[in-house]
Design an enzyme around this catalytic site. Sequence first.
Site, PDB file in Angstrom:
ATOM      1  N   SER A 254     -14.357  69.521 163.236  1.00 41.83           N
ATOM      2  CA  SER A 254     -14.550  68.619 162.705  1.00 41.83           C
ATOM      3  C   SER A 254     -16.288  68.485 162.569  1.00 41.83           C
ATOM      4  O   SER A 254     -16.982  70.392 162.024  1.00 41.83           O
ATOM      5  CB  SER A 254     -15.433  67.767 164.215  1.00 41.83           C
ATOM      6  OG  SER A 254     -16.093  68.402 165.703  1.00 41.83           O
ATOM      7  N   LYS A 255     -16.217  67.412 162.258  1.00 43.90           N
ATOM      8  CA  LYS A 255     -18.389  67.884 161.905  1.00 43.90           C
ATOM      9  C   LYS A 255     -19.121  68.598 162.251  1.00 43.90           C
ATOM     10  O   LYS A 255     -19.837  70.003 162.014  1.00 43.90           O
ATOM     11  CB  LYS A 255     -19.444  66.559 162.265  1.00 43.90           C
ATOM     12  CG  LYS A 255     -18.929  65.909 160.520  1.00 43.90           C
ATOM     13  CD  LYS A 255     -19.830  64.571 161.093  1.00 43.90           C
ATOM     14  CE  LYS A 255     -19.060  63.707 159.984  1.00 43.90           C
ATOM     15  NZ  LYS A 255     -18.264  62.577 160.269  1.00 43.90           N
ATOM     16  N   ARG A 256     -18.544  69.027 163.822  1.00 44.90           N
ATOM     17  CA  ARG A 256     -19.511  70.253 164.645  1.00 44.90           C
ATOM     18  C   ARG A 256     -19.457  71.463 164.141  1.00 44.90           C
ATOM     19  O   ARG A 256     -20.079  72.013 165.127  1.00 44.90           O
ATOM     20  CB  ARG A 256     -19.081  69.743 166.562  1.00 44.90           C
ATOM     21  CG  ARG A 256     -18.759  68.093 167.229  1.00 44.90           C
ATOM     22  CD  ARG A 256     -18.483  68.259 168.315  1.00 44.90           C
ATOM     23  NE  ARG A 256     -17.010  68.687 168.471  1.00 44.90           N
ATOM     24  CZ  ARG A 256     -17.288  70.007 169.312  1.00 44.90           C
ATOM     25  NH1 ARG A 256     -17.910  70.825 169.155  1.00 44.90           N
ATOM     26  NH2 ARG A 256     -15.691  70.181 168.641  1.00 44.90           N
TER      27      ARG A 256
END
Length: 487
Positions: A253-255
Amino acid sequence: MSDQIRVRFAPSPTGFLHVGGARTALFNWLFARHSGGKFILRIEDTDRERSKPEYEEAILRDMRWLGLDWDEGPLVGGDKAPYFQTQRASIYSQQMEKLLSQGNAYHCFCTTEELNADREAQVAAGKIYRYSGKCARLNPDEVRWKIEKGEAFAIRLRVQEGTTTFSDIVRGQVTVNHHEIDDLVLVRRGGEPTYNFVAVVDDALMEISHVIRGDDHLPNTPKQILIYKALGFKIPQFAHIPLILGEDRTPLSKRHGASSVSEFTRQGYLPETMMNYLALLGWSFDGKTEIFSKDDLIKRFSLDRIVKSAAAFDYEKLQWLNGHYLRLLDDEKMFQLCRDYLLENKIISIDRVKNDEAYLRRVIVLVRGNLKLISQVGEQVVYILNDTYPFDSAALAKFKVRENAVIFEKVIEVLKEADSLTAAPLEEKFRNAATQLGKKFGELVHPMRLAITGRTSSPNLFEIMEILGKERCLDRFQGFLKLILKG
Ligand code: GLU
């Protein structure tokens, strides 16, 4: 129904094209291109609140950027049009009538409050929630009466006792007991058909032969098989491809960093890199080959080489691969990509490009070997295009010392005398200068490089000096000497 291979990518335009989606699209596309089948693009835009035209445009743009062309779908049309679910409402109603008239689906008048209360009671009793089946037992007169009264209803599939087994190309045999499958909702109380229902209708009517998708959809498959059976449709083959994880083994994910195709584009990755890298996420040809051109992939791709375990996204490997594809570009293409990047990011002006194009081309040829990403070009050309540039502070502390004054005095003297800055003979002059000073060549080059570039590693120093020209080099060495003498 023909025996032709027909696969589809069915994105919901509720966000940008994530690498997981792009990889699903790629596997479908490769399978179609390998087998001479058809690759269909269908836009699953039934969630009207979250679907946005700008996401839809971005998905199409990113697919085209990756080189994933579709044979049927938006813009290109096709026999099974429309390819947008919001334009297929009458098709869904027709299929729903069929299910209702044959008794395979029923109206459910239970209100949300009733369902919630029932759910809470079952959970409190330690059970896994299942719909009570109350409305499955209504007789036709009761149903007609309730509809006439204007009571709102959902439509549910009538699921019989038993089990469903299917053979997934990646996962092997999967069996699910129908106790685990509720009488699933096909149309919500508001009249909106659900994903499982419309996906089956579309896949069947679009004559999809293989459904290749992320394994987050595995729990939907037995439900969808029940819908295929209820509608009397031929069941396609399924291949569920493993999740993509970040380095900490949680879903990417973006993380973790960039996770959408457009972010990778912006960062300066090439489409050939992305295609190659995405193919390695969950697929392996022989367990060792890592570089695959588009043609290699088409030739070699097969569903039986999809791996069962989750794939870890490795940003370092992606950069390494991009370095490989950047090296393969010819100077013209490299120049265009770098120029566009420098312009878009306002690192150079359009006037400078117009006036100094030949110079800019030489600069790009010089620094290209240091690039793993096009977006690194700004940082690589800073000390060539400008006369103020940052200095590596540790190197500055190391080289800005009194003992080096003699080195810079000599360097300035040699450079003043040089009538040409052609790199090879220039290097020779500085080799001799080092000998005359009783120093190793490196003892001369390292401080010189720092003065000229502000850093400790760069392309060939003498080629840089040739590009900068005598005056700019002299200024830099003299400036550095002044710094040393100031202490
Ligand atoms: N629209 C669904 C999604 O984006 C497609 C699932 C499928 O391939 O059946 O997850």
